[in-house]
Enzyme design. Structure first.
Site, PDB file in Angstrom:
ATOM      1  N   ASP A 280      -3.353  -1.808  36.512  1.00 14.54           N
ATOM      2  CA  ASP A 280      -2.570  -2.634  37.431  1.00 14.54           C
ATOM      3  C   ASP A 280      -2.841  -4.109  37.160  1.00 14.54           C
ATOM      4  O   ASP A 280      -3.861  -4.642  37.585  1.00 14.54           O
ATOM      5  CB  ASP A 280      -2.975  -2.273  38.870  1.00 14.54           C
ATOM      6  CG  ASP A 280      -1.994  -2.770  39.898  1.00 14.54           C
ATOM      7  OD1 ASP A 280      -1.157  -3.622  39.557  1.00 14.54           O
ATOM      8  OD2 ASP A 280      -2.068  -2.316  41.052  1.00 14.54           O
ATOM      9  N   HIS A 374       9.104   1.271  38.336  1.00 11.06           N
ATOM     10  CA  HIS A 374       8.544   0.086  38.982  1.00 11.06           C
ATOM     11  C   HIS A 374       8.363  -1.063  37.993  1.00 11.06           C
ATOM     12  O   HIS A 374       8.694  -2.210  38.298  1.00 11.06           O
ATOM     13  CB  HIS A 374       7.202   0.449  39.630  1.00 11.06           C
ATOM     14  CG  HIS A 374       6.565  -0.660  40.394  1.00 11.06           C
ATOM     15  ND1 HIS A 374       6.982  -1.044  41.645  1.00 11.06           N
ATOM     16  CD2 HIS A 374       5.526  -1.487  40.084  1.00 11.06           C
ATOM     17  CE1 HIS A 374       6.247  -2.050  42.085  1.00 11.06           C
ATOM     18  NE2 HIS A 374       5.354  -2.341  41.152  1.00 11.06           N
TER      19      HIS A 374
END
Length: 466
Positions: A280, A374
């Site tokens: 991330d 995403h």
């Protein structure tokens, strides 16, 4: 959440965010030494207290003992740093041999500077977020005194010293541990202090999003404080000092706790993983980018003037529905994100930092990176260049009665203008992000974070005394 978040706090970062050990970065390594030696080395000037604060006991006491000196962390190396300063200090505290602090404990961020600390520094292992509301009857004068006190606390604690008064001793045997303390103002602060004309238009309330399930009691606030450190006790010590010194001027509205992987926990520097197990932070803006400052910080000529070199922080408590997420196959999880879970590489191929090929199709003719992935939706080049520096913490606040984990991400993103950063990206995610069924936005806040305080100033002085 994958492509816009920040990198892990490590010795080097593939995303380009400087680590605590990068020479020349605002976070500098502080060698283990006692209070006397520290006094002889170069450091920022103390914030001056008013006569009223001195009378009330909130002024910095003379000769406050460093929390590291209390445990004798200064040895022979400290004595060698400055004979003049050492002579006075060690007359009161006899020198004794001791093991110096490790590199983790000596990492230090600077309180004074162009920008406030806690924005461009690498992720810290522990974090606390808190919002305060001014007490009934408190206004501009009380707010100024409070920010002056809080700035004095932040300056001392970030240097590895004891709190100005009533120190709890929680962190007395630790160094600075990369502690940062950051302050911001919410929309309601300006009406409470009679400063409506100074409220930035960028601080207008965020629009409603269809994925919001917001708890108003854990959202917004007059004042916002972000605390981060690489040691949990150092972080808690700072939180407790800030909360105690709010006194009668402000009352705690909400508070949240977060964490990240500890620096040095991996064999080599890596981008952080979130609680879904995904890497991330791959596409976070880098301080080395030529347009980084323009995207993240308000220009020196910006409006209003008191926000020069400041930034806007969007804060969201995003709960991850981990039970549902973990039922997905690995292939399904990767399709939701658009990246391989093992190494963060795009599904179109390459390594983590390889540019995503959005036009590549599989044997069946469908895009390799799904249209609602995403990582595809959040790309700046798919959002008019919108960019934000994400610097989050994970959280886990126990389990519901049925065993569902209350866990997820304390999302914090920084930008020069939230209407051009967070808002357009979130609106697009709201319309069809494959990740949406597995997350829930439960709290929200938007805060104006002024530029850093110059030596002798406190944070927000240009607003409160302008």
């Amino acid at each position: 959440m994958a492509d816009q978040s920040t990198s892990e706090a490590s010795e080097a970062s593939p995303e380009g965010i400087p680590s605590q050990k990068t020479p020349g970065h605002p976070t500098a390594k502080s060698s283990p030494r006692g209070a006397a030696a520290r006094g002889s080395s170069k450091r920022t000037a103390p914030i001056k207290s008013t006569p009223e604060e001195a009378a009330s006991g909130s002024a910095l006491p003379q000769g406050v003992i460093s929390r590291r000196r209390l445990l004798g962390t200064a040895g022979a190396t400290g004595l060698a740093l400055g004979a003049a300063g050492g002579a006075a200090g060690y007359a009161a505290a006899p020198s004794e041999k001791s093991t110096p602090l490790t590199s983790l404990g000596t990492d230090r961020a600077m309180f004074h500077g162009k920008h406030q600390p806690g924005i461009t520094e690498a992720l810290q292992a522990r974090g606390h977020l808190a919002a305060f509301d001014l007490a009934p009857g408190a206004g501009r004068k009380e707010a100024a005194a409070l920010l002056r006190r809080w700035s004095a606390i932040a300056e001392r604690l970030m240097a590895g010293e004891a709190a100005p008064h009533d120190d709890t001793g929680v962190a007395r045997d630790a160094g600075p541990s990369a502690l940062t303390i950051t302050f911001g103002f919410g929309n309601s602060f300006f009406s409470r202090t009679g400063l409506e004309k100074q409220r930035p238009s960028a601080l207008d309330p965020l629009p409603d999003f269809s994925s919001d399930r917001l708890d108003k009691s854990r959202s917004d606030g007059d004042l916002w404080v972000q605390i981060g450190a690489d040691d949990a006790l150092v972080a808690f010590h700072a939180l407790r000092a800030i909360q105690k010194d709010a006194g009668g001027a402000a009352r705690l509205r909400w508070q949240m706790n977060g964490f990240n992987r500890s620096p040095g926990a991996t064999a080599h520097p890596m981008t952080a993983r979130n609680l879904m197990g995904q890497i991330d932070g791959t596409r976070n803006p880098k301080p080395a980018d030529p347009d980084f400052d323009r995207r993240i910080f308000v220009p020196a000529s910006g409006d209003p003037a008191w926000m020069a070199n400041g930034s806007y922080a969007v804060v969201r408590r995003i709960r991850m529905l981990l039970d549902d997420w973990e039922k997905l196959s690995l292939q399904a999880q990767e399709a939701v994100i658009g990246r391989r879970k093992s190494d963060g590489a795009p599904l179109s191929g390459g390594t983590e930092t390889t540019a995503m090929d959005l036009e590549k199709s599989g044997a069946d003719g469908t895009p390799v990176v799904p249209l609602n992935a995403h990582a595809r939706i959040t790309r700046p080049d798919r959002n008019g260049g919108a960019a934000m520096l994400r610097r989050p913490f994970s959280f886990h606040d126990g389990f519901d009665a049925d065993g569902t984990p209350d866990a997820g991400l304390l999302f914090i993103c920084w930008q020069a203008d939230p209407l051009r950063g967070f808002v357009p990206v979130q609106r697009k995610l709201d319309r069809g992000d494959a990740l949406s069924p597995y997350i829930r936005h439960e709290a929200s806040g938007l805060f104006a974070v002024p530029g850093g305080a110059a030596e002798g100033e406190y944070v927000g002085q240009r607003l409160l005394e302008g």
